[in-house]
Design a protein around this motif. Structure first.
Motif, PDB file in Angstrom:
ATOM      1  N   LEU A   1      -9.465 -62.854 -10.150  1.00 30.55           N
ATOM      2  CA  LEU A   1      -8.949 -62.055  -9.040  1.00 30.55           C
ATOM      3  C   LEU A   1      -9.333 -62.677  -7.700  1.00 30.55           C
ATOM      4  O   LEU A   1      -8.550 -62.654  -6.744  1.00 30.55           O
ATOM      5  CB  LEU A   1      -9.476 -60.619  -9.134  1.00 30.55           C
ATOM      6  CG  LEU A   1      -8.943 -59.785 -10.304  1.00 30.55           C
ATOM      7  CD1 LEU A   1      -9.699 -58.464 -10.405  1.00 30.55           C
ATOM      8  CD2 LEU A   1      -7.453 -59.521 -10.142  1.00 30.55           C
ATOM      9  N   GLN A   2     -10.525 -63.242  -7.626  1.00 29.51           N
ATOM     10  CA  GLN A   2     -10.940 -63.930  -6.404  1.00 29.51           C
ATOM     11  C   GLN A   2     -10.095 -65.177  -6.179  1.00 29.51           C
ATOM     12  O   GLN A   2      -9.658 -65.440  -5.049  1.00 29.51           O
ATOM     13  CB  GLN A   2     -12.417 -64.303  -6.504  1.00 29.51           C
ATOM     14  CG  GLN A   2     -13.369 -63.129  -6.460  1.00 29.51           C
ATOM     15  CD  GLN A   2     -14.806 -63.554  -6.697  1.00 29.51           C
ATOM     16  OE1 GLN A   2     -15.224 -64.621  -6.266  1.00 29.51           O
ATOM     17  NE2 GLN A   2     -15.564 -62.729  -7.404  1.00 29.51           N
TER      18      GLN A   2
ATOM     19  N   GLU B   1     -20.699 -51.896 -12.107  1.00 30.66           N
ATOM     20  CA  GLU B   1     -19.930 -50.673 -11.853  1.00 30.66           C
ATOM     21  C   GLU B   1     -18.463 -50.863 -12.233  1.00 30.66           C
ATOM     22  O   GLU B   1     -17.842 -49.970 -12.820  1.00 30.66           O
ATOM     23  CB  GLU B   1     -20.057 -50.276 -10.381  1.00 30.66           C
ATOM     24  CG  GLU B   1     -21.435 -49.776 -10.000  1.00 30.66           C
ATOM     25  CD  GLU B   1     -21.610 -49.623  -8.514  1.00 30.66           C
ATOM     26  OE1 GLU B   1     -22.333 -48.709  -8.086  1.00 30.66           O
ATOM     27  OE2 GLU B   1     -21.020 -50.432  -7.745  1.00 30.66           O
ATOM     28  N   LEU B   2     -17.904 -52.011 -11.906  1.00 33.99           N
ATOM     29  CA  LEU B   2     -16.508 -52.281 -12.228  1.00 33.99           C
ATOM     30  C   LEU B   2     -16.321 -52.456 -13.733  1.00 33.99           C
ATOM     31  O   LEU B   2     -15.300 -52.042 -14.291  1.00 33.99           O
ATOM     32  CB  LEU B   2     -16.024 -53.512 -11.479  1.00 33.99           C
ATOM     33  CG  LEU B   2     -15.923 -53.348  -9.955  1.00 33.99           C
ATOM     34  CD1 LEU B   2     -15.619 -54.682  -9.295  1.00 33.99           C
ATOM     35  CD2 LEU B   2     -14.865 -52.324  -9.590  1.00 33.99           C
ATOM     36  N   ALA B   3     -17.299 -53.053 -14.394  1.00 30.65           N
ATOM     37  CA  ALA B   3     -17.227 -53.200 -15.842  1.00 30.65           C
ATOM     38  C   ALA B   3     -17.212 -51.826 -16.510  1.00 30.65           C
ATOM     39  O   ALA B   3     -16.444 -51.573 -17.445  1.00 30.65           O
ATOM     40  CB  ALA B   3     -18.414 -54.019 -16.345  1.00 30.65           C
ATOM     41  N   SER B   4     -18.065 -50.920 -16.030  1.00 31.57           N
ATOM     42  CA  SER B   4     -18.108 -49.566 -16.581  1.00 31.57           C
ATOM     43  C   SER B   4     -16.793 -48.839 -16.356  1.00 31.57           C
ATOM     44  O   SER B   4     -16.283 -48.146 -17.245  1.00 31.57           O
ATOM     45  CB  SER B   4     -19.262 -48.789 -15.945  1.00 31.57           C
ATOM     46  OG  SER B   4     -19.282 -47.451 -16.387  1.00 31.57           O
ATOM     47  N   ALA B   5     -16.218 -48.991 -15.166  1.00 26.68           N
ATOM     48  CA  ALA B   5     -14.958 -48.320 -14.844  1.00 26.68           C
ATOM     49  C   ALA B   5     -13.821 -48.811 -15.731  1.00 26.68           C
ATOM     50  O   ALA B   5     -12.929 -48.040 -16.094  1.00 26.68           O
ATOM     51  CB  ALA B   5     -14.601 -48.541 -13.378  1.00 26.68           C
TER      52      ALA B   5
ATOM     53  N   MET C   1     -10.020 -52.362 -12.837  1.00 27.19           N
ATOM     54  CA  MET C   1     -10.969 -52.648 -11.768  1.00 27.19           C
ATOM     55  C   MET C   1     -10.289 -52.589 -10.406  1.00 27.19           C
ATOM     56  O   MET C   1     -10.883 -52.134  -9.427  1.00 27.19           O
ATOM     57  CB  MET C   1     -11.607 -54.021 -11.994  1.00 27.19           C
ATOM     58  CG  MET C   1     -12.556 -54.068 -13.195  1.00 27.19           C
ATOM     59  SD  MET C   1     -13.540 -55.580 -13.310  1.00 27.19           S
ATOM     60  CE  MET C   1     -12.245 -56.765 -13.690  1.00 27.19           C
ATOM     61  N   LEU C   2      -9.054 -53.032 -10.330  1.00 26.69           N
ATOM     62  CA  LEU C   2      -8.325 -52.956  -9.067  1.00 26.69           C
ATOM     63  C   LEU C   2      -8.096 -51.504  -8.656  1.00 26.69           C
ATOM     64  O   LEU C   2      -8.183 -51.165  -7.471  1.00 26.69           O
ATOM     65  CB  LEU C   2      -6.993 -53.696  -9.182  1.00 26.69           C
ATOM     66  CG  LEU C   2      -7.085 -55.222  -9.272  1.00 26.69           C
ATOM     67  CD1 LEU C   2      -5.716 -55.818  -9.551  1.00 26.69           C
ATOM     68  CD2 LEU C   2      -7.674 -55.813  -8.004  1.00 26.69           C
ATOM     69  N   CYS C   3      -7.807 -50.629  -9.624  1.00 27.41           N
ATOM     70  CA  CYS C   3      -7.647 -49.203  -9.318  1.00 27.41           C
ATOM     71  C   CYS C   3      -8.947 -48.634  -8.769  1.00 27.41           C
ATOM     72  O   CYS C   3      -8.932 -47.812  -7.849  1.00 27.41           O
ATOM     73  CB  CYS C   3      -7.214 -48.435 -10.562  1.00 27.41           C
ATOM     74  SG  CYS C   3      -5.501 -48.704 -11.055  1.00 27.41           S
ATOM     75  N   GLU C   4     -10.068 -49.060  -9.320  1.00 27.00           N
ATOM     76  CA  GLU C   4     -11.365 -48.596  -8.833  1.00 27.00           C
ATOM     77  C   GLU C   4     -11.573 -49.017  -7.381  1.00 27.00           C
ATOM     78  O   GLU C   4     -12.064 -48.247  -6.555  1.00 27.00           O
ATOM     79  CB  GLU C   4     -12.472 -49.171  -9.714  1.00 27.00           C
ATOM     80  CG  GLU C   4     -13.849 -48.600  -9.453  1.00 27.00           C
ATOM     81  CD  GLU C   4     -14.077 -47.263 -10.122  1.00 27.00           C
ATOM     82  OE1 GLU C   4     -15.162 -46.688  -9.928  1.00 27.00           O
ATOM     83  OE2 GLU C   4     -13.174 -46.776 -10.823  1.00 27.00           O
TER      84      GLU C   4
ATOM     85  N   ALA D   1     -15.948 -58.551 -17.241  1.00 28.53           N
ATOM     86  CA  ALA D   1     -15.645 -58.200 -15.847  1.00 28.53           C
ATOM     87  C   ALA D   1     -15.843 -59.398 -14.933  1.00 28.53           C
ATOM     88  O   ALA D   1     -15.043 -59.639 -14.021  1.00 28.53           O
ATOM     89  CB  ALA D   1     -16.532 -57.033 -15.408  1.00 28.53           C
ATOM     90  N   THR D   2     -16.897 -60.163 -15.173  1.00 30.96           N
ATOM     91  CA  THR D   2     -17.166 -61.342 -14.349  1.00 30.96           C
ATOM     92  C   THR D   2     -16.018 -62.343 -14.435  1.00 30.96           C
ATOM     93  O   THR D   2     -15.574 -62.896 -13.423  1.00 30.96           O
ATOM     94  CB  THR D   2     -18.469 -62.015 -14.799  1.00 30.96           C
ATOM     95  OG1 THR D   2     -19.560 -61.115 -14.581  1.00 30.96           O
ATOM     96  CG2 THR D   2     -18.714 -63.303 -14.019  1.00 30.96           C
TER      97      THR D   2
END
Length: 213
Positions: free
Chosen positions: A34-35, A15-19, A1-4, A27-28
């Motif tokens: 991460l937050q 979108e991040l979950a899919s990536a 997700m960070l790369c995305e 992802a949540t």
């Protein structure tokens, strides 16, 4: 997700979950961590929540870590994202890949850019205006131009406000085009001509650089 998120844009949880090929619930949970770590910030727009990197310092740290990581694992991450490794790409808010490295080295060879510790110092020249750069003095701890280790080339490219100006000018002048919704960039024929005329770059001979009219 960070790369995305290294593209510099904001994305939704879905979108991040899919990536990342994980469930939205997973992802949540990761985004919450991460937050809490200060790497990602979130903003609610209407019914959607968008997530983005907390700032250029986070992108710089990720790029530096990528330079230390095994290439194969990073290649796989990029292939999931763009169908192949984006060698001519944006690195958050500046240009990265073979073209960016070649540009940086050409400017150094010509005496227009020299490394001074953790920053680049630029010499006055008409070349900067041609690249869309307005030279400015360093303010505070953030240098106007700094070296950023390119993780595919293992050599420096230009980051900081100077790098942002070069990337933005390249896109506005039609020298570069984004390849869909990812970090990959396309080099146009006018762009190849401009970089050759200003910096003597044999762009057509650079590996993995795609040209289009």
């Amino acid at each position: 997700m960070l790369c995305e998120l290294m593209e510099g844009r904001a994305f939704t949880n879905k979108e991040l979950a899919s990536a990342a090929s994980v469930t939205p619930q997973t992802a949540t949970a990761h985004l919450r961590m991460l937050q809490d770590a200060g790497l990602v910030v979130s903003e609610k727009r209407g019914r959607c929540v968008f997530h983005r990197l907390a700032g250029p310092e986070v992108a710089q740290a990720l790029e530096q870590l990528a330079a230390l990581a095994p290439r194969d694992s990073l290649h796989r991450a990029q292939k999931r994202k763009a169908g192949g490794l984006a060698q001519l790409r944006s690195c958050y808010d500046h240009l990265a890949g073979p073209l960016a490295v070649a540009m940086t080295e050409s400017l150094q060879v010509r005496g227009l850019l020299r490394r001074d510790g953790g920053r680049f110092v630029a010499q006055d020249s008409a070349v900067w205006a041609g690249l869309g750069v307005t030279l400015a003095p360093d303010k505070g701890a953030r240098p106007f131009a700094r070296p950023c280790m390119d993780w595919t080339e293992r050599r420096d490219h230009i980051a900081g406000p100077m790098g942002t100006q070069i990337l933005n000018h390249g896109l506005e002048a039609g020298w570069l085009r984004r390849a869909g919704q990812n970090r990959e960039l396309l080099l146009t024929t006018p762009g190849a001509r401009a970089f050759h005329q200003m910096l003597g770059l044999p762009v057509a001979d650079l590996p993995h650089v795609t040209q289009e009219a």
